[in-house]
Motif scaffolding. Structure first.
Motif, short mmCIF file in Angstrom:
data_model
loop_
_atom_site.label_atom_id
_atom_site.label_comp_id
_atom_site.label_asym_id
_atom_site.label_seq_id
_atom_site.Cartn_x
_atom_site.Cartn_y
_atom_site.Cartn_z
N VAL A 125 -8.47 -4.73 -28.52
CA VAL A 125 -8.64 -3.72 -27.48
C VAL A 125 -7.94 -4.19 -26.21
CG1 VAL A 125 -10.31 -2.37 -26.15
CG2 VAL A 125 -10.90 -3.12 -28.45
N VAL A 126 -7.19 -3.29 -25.59
CA VAL A 126 -6.51 -3.62 -24.34
C VAL A 126 -7.55 -3.81 -23.23
CG1 VAL A 126 -4.91 -2.79 -22.59
CG2 VAL A 126 -4.43 -2.37 -25.01
N LEU A 127 -7.44 -4.93 -22.51
CA LEU A 127 -8.32 -5.20 -21.36
C LEU A 127 -7.62 -4.91 -20.04
CD1 LEU A 127 -10.12 -8.55 -22.27
CD2 LEU A 127 -11.03 -6.22 -22.40
N ARG A 128 -6.38 -5.33 -19.92
CA ARG A 128 -5.63 -5.16 -18.68
C ARG A 128 -4.17 -4.88 -19.03
NH1 ARG A 128 -10.11 -5.37 -17.10
NH2 ARG A 128 -10.99 -6.52 -15.33
N THR A 129 -3.49 -4.20 -18.14
CA THR A 129 -2.05 -3.99 -18.29
C THR A 129 -1.35 -4.34 -16.99
OG1 THR A 129 -2.24 -1.65 -17.64
CG2 THR A 129 -2.32 -2.16 -20.00
N GLY A 130 -0.10 -4.81 -17.12
CA GLY A 130 0.71 -5.08 -15.95
C GLY A 130 1.18 -3.79 -15.30
N LEU A 131 1.70 -3.90 -14.10
CA LEU A 131 2.09 -2.72 -13.33
C LEU A 131 3.18 -1.90 -14.01
CD1 LEU A 131 2.13 -4.28 -9.73
CD2 LEU A 131 0.39 -2.75 -10.73
N ARG A 165 3.08 1.62 -18.98
CA ARG A 165 2.65 3.00 -18.74
C ARG A 165 2.00 3.66 -19.96
NH1 ARG A 165 7.70 2.61 -16.58
NH2 ARG A 165 8.64 3.75 -18.33
N ARG A 166 2.36 3.24 -21.16
CA ARG A 166 1.86 3.93 -22.36
C ARG A 166 0.43 3.55 -22.69
NH1 ARG A 166 4.96 6.09 -26.96
NH2 ARG A 166 3.41 6.73 -28.50
N TRP A 167 0.02 2.35 -22.32
CA TRP A 167 -1.27 1.82 -22.76
C TRP A 167 -2.19 1.62 -21.56
CZ3 TRP A 167 -1.19 2.26 -27.83
CH2 TRP A 167 0.04 2.20 -28.48
N ARG A 168 -3.50 1.66 -21.84
CA ARG A 168 -4.49 1.46 -20.77
C ARG A 168 -5.70 0.73 -21.33
NH1 ARG A 168 -7.47 7.28 -19.68
NH2 ARG A 168 -8.13 7.67 -21.82
N PRO A 169 -6.55 0.18 -20.47
CA PRO A 169 -7.74 -0.51 -20.97
C PRO A 169 -8.57 0.38 -21.88
CG PRO A 169 -7.44 -0.98 -18.65
CD PRO A 169 -6.41 0.06 -19.00
N GLY A 170 -9.06 -0.22 -22.95
CA GLY A 170 -9.87 0.51 -23.92
C GLY A 170 -9.10 0.98 -25.14
N ASP A 171 -7.78 0.98 -25.08
CA ASP A 171 -7.00 1.41 -26.25
C ASP A 171 -7.16 0.40 -27.38
OD1 ASP A 171 -6.04 3.70 -25.05
OD2 ASP A 171 -4.14 2.80 -24.43
N ARG A 172 -7.42 0.92 -28.56
CA ARG A 172 -7.49 0.09 -29.77
C ARG A 172 -6.08 -0.06 -30.32
NH1 ARG A 172 -12.65 0.95 -33.35
NH2 ARG A 172 -14.29 0.96 -31.78
N VAL A 173 -5.66 -1.27 -30.51
CA VAL A 173 -4.25 -1.51 -30.82
C VAL A 173 -4.09 -2.57 -31.90
CG1 VAL A 173 -3.42 -0.85 -28.52
CG2 VAL A 173 -4.09 -3.23 -28.97
N VAL A 174 -2.92 -2.51 -32.53
CA VAL A 174 -2.38 -3.64 -33.28
C VAL A 174 -1.08 -4.02 -32.59
CG1 VAL A 174 -3.49 -3.08 -35.47
CG2 VAL A 174 -1.25 -2.08 -34.93
N ALA A 175 -0.56 -5.19 -32.91
CA ALA A 175 0.67 -5.65 -32.27
C ALA A 175 1.69 -6.06 -33.32
CB ALA A 175 0.38 -6.83 -31.35
#
Length: 454
Positions: free
Chosen positions: A125-131, A134-144
């Motif tokens: 789960v995404v916790l933080r994103t850099g400035l 733009r596509r992703w935000r906290p809470g998104d369930r992801v694979v990499a």
């Protein structure tokens, strides 16, 4: 970490819940240490033990660069690059980190540490994103996926793998996925398939994308319907996905495996043409320096017996030195050998007459670009390709997981639970899962004692 786990497991958690969570100052990760880089000097590769060098320890949480995301890792998986890193082969990966730190990439200096957090797969789960993300935000369930690129050179803009600054995350960069937290670039992220558990979703990223590029992509073999496709190690991590992609794309896989159980596994996927290398006793080298051409011919005859007289249009080659000469020999006139990994050795020897006089091609293939990885992940999400997870260990047992891969005691992929407290969590689409449950569980084996073969 407890709050992060609770939020990740909650069905009703929203972006604001994750954005409000404090980021821990440190986290547990599976690392190798620079000071241990010489611990296996003088030992043959077979006697080196990744469980001796892999350690789970607390490391500080790094700051994010503008194009990066911090992910809470619920599960990860072991790939062969983890084994290489743990054995310090063919070179210590600290050389990669030092080289990256000397580049002018933003935040690159952070990667040169006396420890290297390994791992090139994750689901979380995404916790933080850099400035700049733009596509992703906290809470998104992801694979990499594991391709990390800078894209400051024109070379990478037709195919990002041609970028001179492309690296494999968790192998040539730090802060990999075998950990409670991980740092990835925003363009490494993809949606987590909703019908899979955390550990199942984490299993596919590297190997499925690699197999997709090798077989399906125009940058690989460009597989078409009816192609006879020889797949080495067809029940292993890479081969199990290559077999599925071949079947799904209308090709005719010829699956090479070692052992009856693995032969049964690939048959259960729908493959009809199977060569049990262990049963047949193929040995393509008489000794360290002498190839055995009689064995090439015997192997080629076996393939023709199975296919009704046809040679392979495509050979998915990844064992390397041990098999490469045989692969070049058995490919059909005008056929393609697509190669990566070389897990049995990097110094390939083959008879070039069988290549040039028969107009064959050798295509190098190294992971996948973002478009290819996204397409491969889409097939997983739609239930057209399935994870081949055989077993999952807790993060504390990552050394045993790496041993399984190094000793070839596994089938499919070996997973690692990071923040996920147990297996079986993370599913959101139970209906789609039920439709494909037997295929999802095909490679699973009962719990076994550490180090027991599967």
């Amino acid at each position: 970490m407890r709050e992060i786990i609770e939020a990740a497991l909650a069905q009703d958690a929203v972006a604001a819940d994750f954005a409000a969570l404090p980021v821990p100052a440190s986290y547990r990760g599976a690392v190798v240490r620079r000071e241990d880089a010489g611990m296996f000097d003088g030992l043959p590769a077979a006697e080196k033990d990744p469980a001796r060098s892999l350690r789970v320890t607390e490391v500080p949480t790094p700051e994010l660069a503008p194009d990066e995301a911090l992910v809470a890792v619920m599960a990860s998986a072991v790939n062969y690059n983890t084994v290489w890193s743990a054995l310090f082969e063919p070179v210590s990966t600290f050389a990669f980190l030092e080289r990256y730190a000397r580049s002018d990439a933003v935040g690159a200096a952070r990667h040169d540490r006396p420890y290297h957090v390994l791992g090139s797969d994750l689901a979380g789960v995404v916790l933080r994103t850099g400035l700049g993300v733009r596509r992703w935000r906290p809470g998104d369930r992801v694979v990499a996926h594991c391709l990390s690129v800078e894209l400051q050179s024109p070379d990478g803009h037709d195919d990002t793998l041609l970028d001179p600054d492309q690296r494999i995350w968790g192998y040539e960069t730090n802060f990999g996925g075998l950990a409670e937290l991980s740092v990835v670039k925003g363009n490494q992220l993809m949606p987590m398939p909703s019908h899979l558990t955390w550990e199942e979703a984490a299993a596919s990223g590297l190997v499925n994308s690699t197999a997709y590029r090798q077989l399906v992509s125009r940058h690989g073999a460009g597989m078409k319907q009816g192609d006879v496709t020889l797949v080495w190690g067809a029940a292993g991590g890479l081969g199990s996905y290559a077999t599925q992609l071949a079947l799904n794309g209308g090709a005719i896989p010829v699956c090479v495996v070692s052992g009856r159980r693995k032969a049964d596994l690939v048959r259960s996927m729908g493959a009809e043409l199977v060569i049990d290398r262990e049963r047949e006793g193929y040995r393509f080298w008489r000794d360290e320096a002498t190839p055995d051409r009689k064995e090439w011919r015997r192997f080629g005859s076996h393939i023709r017996e199975l296919t009704g007289g046809e040679d392979p249009d495509i050979v998915v080659e990844h064992p390397g030195r041990e098999t490469f000469a045989a692969s070049v020999y058995v490919a059909r006139r005008g056929g393609t050998v697509v190669t990566c990994a070389s897990t049995s050795g990097y110094r390939h020897e083959y008879d070039n007459r069988y290549l040039w006089m028969s107009l064959k091609r050798v295509v190098g293939s190294h992971f996948a670009n973002y478009r290819e990885a996204w397409a491969a992940n889409r097939l997983i999400a739609k239930g057209m390709i399935h994870p081949t997870l055989s077993r999952a260990y807790p993060l504390s047992s990552v050394g045993t997981a790496a041993q399984d891969v190094h000793r070839n005691r596994h089938a499919g992929k070996v997973g690692v639970l990071c923040l996920a407290p147990r297996e079986g969590l993370g599913v959101r689409d139970a209906q789609l899962r039920l439709r494909h449950l037997s295929a999802i569980n095909r490679f699973r084996v009962p719990a076994a004692a550490p180090g027991e073969a599967v």
